[in-house]
Design a protein around this motif. Structure first.
Motif, PDB file in Angstrom:
ATOM      1  N   GLU A  42      20.493  68.335 -41.323  1.00  0.00           N
ATOM      2  CA  GLU A  42      20.849  66.919 -41.137  1.00  0.00           C
ATOM      3  C   GLU A  42      20.870  66.313 -42.534  1.00  0.00           C
ATOM      4  O   GLU A  42      19.841  66.120 -43.158  1.00  0.00           O
ATOM      5  CB  GLU A  42      19.840  66.203 -40.253  1.00  0.00           C
ATOM      6  CG  GLU A  42      20.210  64.749 -39.985  1.00  0.00           C
ATOM      7  CD  GLU A  42      19.205  64.036 -39.098  1.00  0.00           C
ATOM      8  OE1 GLU A  42      19.356  62.812 -38.916  1.00  0.00           O
ATOM      9  OE2 GLU A  42      18.269  64.689 -38.596  1.00  0.00           O
ATOM     10  N   GLY A  43      22.072  66.054 -43.044  1.00  0.00           N
ATOM     11  CA  GLY A  43      22.198  65.654 -44.433  1.00  0.00           C
ATOM     12  C   GLY A  43      22.213  66.868 -45.344  1.00  0.00           C
ATOM     13  O   GLY A  43      22.455  68.007 -44.914  1.00  0.00           O
ATOM     14  N   SER A  44      21.957  66.634 -46.618  1.00  0.00           N
ATOM     15  CA  SER A  44      22.033  67.700 -47.613  1.00  0.00           C
ATOM     16  C   SER A  44      20.940  68.740 -47.399  1.00  0.00           C
ATOM     17  O   SER A  44      19.812  68.416 -47.034  1.00  0.00           O
ATOM     18  CB  SER A  44      21.905  67.114 -49.021  1.00  0.00           C
ATOM     19  OG  SER A  44      23.015  66.288 -49.317  1.00  0.00           O
ATOM     20  N   CYS A  45      21.311  69.998 -47.628  1.00  0.00           N
ATOM     21  CA  CYS A  45      20.347  71.092 -47.558  1.00  0.00           C
ATOM     22  C   CYS A  45      20.850  72.225 -48.446  1.00  0.00           C
ATOM     23  O   CYS A  45      21.962  72.164 -48.981  1.00  0.00           O
ATOM     24  CB  CYS A  45      20.122  71.561 -46.129  1.00  0.00           C
ATOM     25  SG  CYS A  45      21.554  72.387 -45.391  1.00  0.00           S
ATOM     26  N   SER A  46      20.051  73.249 -48.594  1.00  0.00           N
ATOM     27  CA  SER A  46      20.411  74.363 -49.473  1.00  0.00           C
ATOM     28  C   SER A  46      20.750  75.622 -48.690  1.00  0.00           C
ATOM     29  O   SER A  46      20.771  76.718 -49.247  1.00  0.00           O
ATOM     30  CB  SER A  46      19.261  74.655 -50.440  1.00  0.00           C
ATOM     31  OG  SER A  46      18.061  74.933 -49.733  1.00  0.00           O
ATOM     32  N   THR A  47      21.038  75.471 -47.397  1.00  0.00           N
ATOM     33  CA  THR A  47      21.343  76.632 -46.567  1.00  0.00           C
ATOM     34  C   THR A  47      22.707  77.208 -46.929  1.00  0.00           C
ATOM     35  O   THR A  47      23.712  76.477 -46.969  1.00  0.00           O
ATOM     36  CB  THR A  47      21.326  76.240 -45.080  1.00  0.00           C
ATOM     37  OG1 THR A  47      20.046  75.693 -44.754  1.00  0.00           O
ATOM     38  CG2 THR A  47      21.597  77.447 -44.205  1.00  0.00           C
ATOM     39  N   TYR A  60      33.571  72.413 -38.436  1.00  0.00           N
ATOM     40  CA  TYR A  60      32.518  72.471 -37.423  1.00  0.00           C
ATOM     41  C   TYR A  60      31.172  72.112 -38.044  1.00  0.00           C
ATOM     42  O   TYR A  60      31.069  71.809 -39.233  1.00  0.00           O
ATOM     43  CB  TYR A  60      32.499  73.821 -36.721  1.00  0.00           C
ATOM     44  CG  TYR A  60      32.127  75.026 -37.559  1.00  0.00           C
ATOM     45  CD1 TYR A  60      30.912  75.683 -37.377  1.00  0.00           C
ATOM     46  CD2 TYR A  60      32.995  75.541 -38.514  1.00  0.00           C
ATOM     47  CE1 TYR A  60      30.564  76.813 -38.121  1.00  0.00           C
ATOM     48  CE2 TYR A  60      32.671  76.675 -39.259  1.00  0.00           C
ATOM     49  CZ  TYR A  60      31.455  77.297 -39.067  1.00  0.00           C
ATOM     50  OH  TYR A  60      31.128  78.404 -39.806  1.00  0.00           O
ATOM     51  N   GLY A  61      30.124  72.116 -37.196  1.00  0.00           N
ATOM     52  CA  GLY A  61      28.807  71.737 -37.676  1.00  0.00           C
ATOM     53  C   GLY A  61      28.619  70.234 -37.792  1.00  0.00           C
ATOM     54  O   GLY A  61      27.846  69.753 -38.621  1.00  0.00           O
ATOM     55  N   HIS A  62      29.310  69.485 -36.936  1.00  0.00           N
ATOM     56  CA  HIS A  62      29.181  68.024 -36.905  1.00  0.00           C
ATOM     57  C   HIS A  62      28.346  67.595 -35.694  1.00  0.00           C
ATOM     58  O   HIS A  62      28.290  68.300 -34.687  1.00  0.00           O
ATOM     59  CB  HIS A  62      30.560  67.369 -36.813  1.00  0.00           C
ATOM     60  CG  HIS A  62      31.487  67.735 -37.924  1.00  0.00           C
ATOM     61  ND1 HIS A  62      31.329  67.272 -39.201  1.00  0.00           N
ATOM     62  CD2 HIS A  62      32.587  68.538 -37.943  1.00  0.00           C
ATOM     63  CE1 HIS A  62      32.297  67.758 -39.977  1.00  0.00           C
ATOM     64  NE2 HIS A  62      33.075  68.535 -39.233  1.00  0.00           N
ATOM     65  N   GLY A 100      24.049  60.758 -37.732  1.00  0.00           N
ATOM     66  CA  GLY A 100      22.945  61.700 -37.745  1.00  0.00           C
ATOM     67  C   GLY A 100      21.969  61.456 -36.602  1.00  0.00           C
ATOM     68  O   GLY A 100      22.202  60.617 -35.724  1.00  0.00           O
ATOM     69  N   ALA A 101      20.865  62.190 -36.626  1.00  0.00           N
ATOM     70  CA  ALA A 101      19.868  62.094 -35.558  1.00  0.00           C
ATOM     71  C   ALA A 101      18.825  61.035 -35.912  1.00  0.00           C
ATOM     72  O   ALA A 101      18.980  59.867 -35.569  1.00  0.00           O
ATOM     73  CB  ALA A 101      19.227  63.453 -35.313  1.00  0.00           C
ATOM     74  N   SER A 102      17.786  61.421 -36.631  1.00  0.00           N
ATOM     75  CA  SER A 102      16.714  60.480 -36.962  1.00  0.00           C
ATOM     76  C   SER A 102      16.505  60.344 -38.456  1.00  0.00           C
ATOM     77  O   SER A 102      15.725  59.504 -38.894  1.00  0.00           O
ATOM     78  CB  SER A 102      15.396  60.940 -36.322  1.00  0.00           C
ATOM     79  OG  SER A 102      15.074  62.254 -36.771  1.00  0.00           O
ATOM     80  N   GLN A 129      24.935  60.246 -48.047  1.00  0.00           N
ATOM     81  CA  GLN A 129      24.143  60.076 -46.832  1.00  0.00           C
ATOM     82  C   GLN A 129      23.320  58.803 -46.947  1.00  0.00           C
ATOM     83  O   GLN A 129      23.008  58.342 -48.036  1.00  0.00           O
ATOM     84  CB  GLN A 129      23.246  61.292 -46.598  1.00  0.00           C
ATOM     85  CG  GLN A 129      22.226  61.552 -47.687  1.00  0.00           C
ATOM     86  CD  GLN A 129      21.536  62.902 -47.510  1.00  0.00           C
ATOM     87  OE1 GLN A 129      22.171  63.909 -47.186  1.00  0.00           O
ATOM     88  NE2 GLN A 129      20.227  62.925 -47.736  1.00  0.00           N
ATOM     89  N   TRP A 130      22.995  58.230 -45.785  1.00  0.00           N
ATOM     90  CA  TRP A 130      22.218  57.001 -45.701  1.00  0.00           C
ATOM     91  C   TRP A 130      21.126  57.178 -44.651  1.00  0.00           C
ATOM     92  O   TRP A 130      21.341  57.885 -43.656  1.00  0.00           O
ATOM     93  CB  TRP A 130      23.085  55.815 -45.254  1.00  0.00           C
ATOM     94  CG  TRP A 130      24.186  55.442 -46.181  1.00  0.00           C
ATOM     95  CD1 TRP A 130      24.169  54.485 -47.158  1.00  0.00           C
ATOM     96  CD2 TRP A 130      25.525  55.980 -46.181  1.00  0.00           C
ATOM     97  NE1 TRP A 130      25.387  54.415 -47.772  1.00  0.00           N
ATOM     98  CE2 TRP A 130      26.242  55.330 -47.207  1.00  0.00           C
ATOM     99  CE3 TRP A 130      26.169  56.972 -45.439  1.00  0.00           C
ATOM    100  CZ2 TRP A 130      27.577  55.604 -47.488  1.00  0.00           C
ATOM    101  CZ3 TRP A 130      27.490  57.270 -45.729  1.00  0.00           C
ATOM    102  CH2 TRP A 130      28.182  56.593 -46.736  1.00  0.00           C
ATOM    103  N   PRO A 131      19.990  56.527 -44.796  1.00  0.00           N
ATOM    104  CA  PRO A 131      19.008  56.539 -43.703  1.00  0.00           C
ATOM    105  C   PRO A 131      19.639  55.995 -42.428  1.00  0.00           C
ATOM    106  O   PRO A 131      20.445  55.057 -42.465  1.00  0.00           O
ATOM    107  CB  PRO A 131      17.904  55.615 -44.219  1.00  0.00           C
ATOM    108  CG  PRO A 131      18.049  55.613 -45.701  1.00  0.00           C
ATOM    109  CD  PRO A 131      19.522  55.756 -45.965  1.00  0.00           C
TER     110      PRO A 131
END
Length: 331
Positions: A246-251, A203-205, A224-226, A260-262
């Protein structure tokens, strides 16, 4: 939701005994990058997904035409059905198709499509009447985020990539089928071993568009979004972050993408494994040739936007663009 989301989707359709006239003429080579790509079908109406019957014949969907057709390696296209009840928007329509692993016995195809109220997965037989839904209630947006890719995994179960239906909260809600990778039996029930005892596998997609396996390891592409688009390595029960990340995070508790790509570069679609590499279609044009860490770059840029990549039983890489079907060798 910008114009990048308005990727039309090849739609499936049903009705039988229809014209067997090819939609495309003889194959033509296009010099793309360092190799020739052979175009075997053109003039299609938003081709979206392809799979293969046991004899090697391709069977594919056209999103906007709402049809299912077969195609030979020589490029002979035959419409075999029109699918009723399909709702077409910017991204909605008749989307994914998967051939039953036991097709020789059951003659069954699996379809993913949008109706006026939801997205659903159904079984269908060429010449067999209307599709029979096995999963309903996958959220749909007014225009976007429908997901739509379905494939049988090496474990024999059917996997589906879904979108959040333009509601990011669906992705984190494990009781929603939106923003998920689903794993199911051929009758649409939760596959044994699923982490939550439901259809939900991960999940989380945001908007899963591609599914493939390297051995038994599942990888997916997610729009992704923006900020960024993602290639994710999927493990059962993991949370891939959207909409918190959105993409990598430290949560804590959220799994980062392997690459990931722009969003200006990728807008990924179908994904396949071919000759030891991942091939990821790109609605921004071309095809990404990658390793499992996501390293690599684009090829086939002269084809424009690509919708799906599939390793064919003939040994070719089948490249699906909205308007055509092409054969390549992956170089």
């Amino acid at each position: 939701m910008g114009a990048r989301r308005s990727a039309h989707i090849g739609v499936l359709a049903l009705a039988v005994g229809l014209s067997s006239a090819p939609l495309a003429s003889a194959a033509t080579p296009d010099d793309v990058g360092a190799m020739a790509v052979k175009t075997i079908a053109s003039g299609l109406s938003q081709a979206w997904s392809i799979d293969f019957l046991p004899d090697g014949t391709g069977v594919f969907t056209q999103k906007d035409a709402k049809t299912v057709s077969t195609i030979t390696k020589e490029g002979k296209v035959t419409k075999v059905g029109d699918i009723p009840g399909v709702s077409v928007t910017k991204e909605a329509g008749l989307l994914g198709i998967a051939v039953s692993p036991t097709y020789a016995a059951d003659k069954t195809l699996f379809l993913y499509y949008t109706t006026g109220s939801d997205n659903r997965i159904a079984t269908w037989q060429i010449g067999g009447g209307a599709p029979k839904p096995i999963v309903t209630g996958i959220p749909r947006g007014s225009q976007y985020h429908h997901g739509g890719r379905i494939k049988f995994g090496p474990d024999g179960f059917l996997y589906a990539g879904t979108g959040d239906g333009q509601n990011g909260n669906n992705a984190q809600n494990k009781n929603s089928l939106g923003g998920k990778v689903l794993r199911m039996t051929k009758d649409g029930k939760a596959a044994p071993g699923n982490p939550f005892g439901s259809l939900v596998y991960s999940y989380g997609h945001r908007n899963v568009q591609g599914l493939t396996w390297v051995g038994t390891q599942l990888y997916v592409s997610d729009i992704g979004a923006s900020k960024v688009d993602e290639l994710n390595r999927i493990d059962a029960g993991k949370n891939y972050g959207w909409p918190t990340c959105e993409g990598s995070c430290s949560t804590s508790g959220m799994t980062n993408p392997v690459k990931q790509w722009p969003t200006s570069q990728a807008t990924p679609s179908g994904l396949t494994t071919y000759k030891g590499s991942l091939y990821m279609a790109s609605l921004k044009g071309g095809t990404f040739k990658l390793n499992t860490s996501g390293a690599g770059g684009k090829i086939y840029t002269n084809l424009g936007r690509t919708r799906d990549e599939v390793a064919g039983p003939d040994g070719s890489l089948w490249v699906i663009t909205p308007g055509g079907i092409h054969l390549a060798d992956g170089n």
